[in-house]
Design a protein around this motif. Structure first.
Motif, PDB file in Angstrom:
ATOM      1  N   LYS A 111      34.010 109.087  35.767  1.00 41.13           N
ATOM      2  CA  LYS A 111      32.987 108.501  34.888  1.00 41.13           C
ATOM      3  C   LYS A 111      32.664 109.430  33.722  1.00 41.13           C
ATOM      4  N   GLU A 154      34.597 104.573  29.970  1.00 39.69           N
ATOM      5  CA  GLU A 154      34.080 103.217  30.175  1.00 39.69           C
ATOM      6  C   GLU A 154      35.105 102.317  30.858  1.00 39.69           C
ATOM      7  N   ARG A 155      36.393 102.679  30.764  1.00 37.15           N
ATOM      8  CA  ARG A 155      37.446 101.827  31.326  1.00 37.15           C
ATOM      9  C   ARG A 155      38.736 102.625  31.494  1.00 37.15           C
ATOM     10  N   THR A 204      32.894 110.350  28.342  1.00 38.32           N
ATOM     11  CA  THR A 204      32.382 109.320  29.239  1.00 38.32           C
ATOM     12  C   THR A 204      33.385 108.176  29.260  1.00 38.32           C
TER      13      THR A 204
END
Length: 139
Positions: free
Chosen positions: A54, A48-49, A46
């Motif tokens: 995503k 996050e940045r 996953t």
């Protein structure tokens, strides 16, 4: 008579330039942040940045099944050619495999690490992967 003393505007430009350079460096250091977790036989990444994706899920990689991950997703590219078909080069790229029950990652681009190894328990708290290494979610 012309003054040889620099004007105050020139002196203000120096701190502004230094601040701009620091900000640029800080934003580049942010890089990517990916949560790595596992449930049964599925690995879940996953982002996050720092990614164009995503979430990526795939069967837990094996020694003979190496997965390549970059900022654009999972791919099978062995190498990149600069400007190939107008596609930008990824900011980061690494491979992921599983050896003896342990994840083994090899940093290819945009990481401070060349090789990482870690274990995950199914359904346990995810590990955080970034350009500097792997750690707990609370990093």
């Amino acid at each position: 008579m012309k003054s040889t003393r620099p004007t105050s505007r020139k002196w203000l430009a120096i701190p502004a330039l230094a601040l701009a350079l620091c900000s640029a460096t800080t934003s580049q250091d942010k890089g990517f942040r990916i949560l790595v977790s596992e449930n049964d036989k599925v690995t879940i990444l996953t982002c996050e940045r720092g990614c164009a994706w995503k979430e990526l899920t795939f069967t837990v990689p094996r020694q003979d099944n190496i997965v390549t991950i970059d900022q654009f997703g999972q791919n099978n590219h062995v190498g990149y050619a600069d400007g190939l078909d107008g596609v930008p080069l990824p900011a980061f790229r690494f491979t992921m495999a599983k050896e003896d029950g342990k994840y083994v990652l090899q940093g290819l681009e945009g990481t401070a690490w060349t090789k990482l190894g870690f274990s995950l328990k199914p359904y346990a708290a995810p590990q955080v992967l970034d350009a500097t290494g792997i750690g707990n979610v609370n990093m």
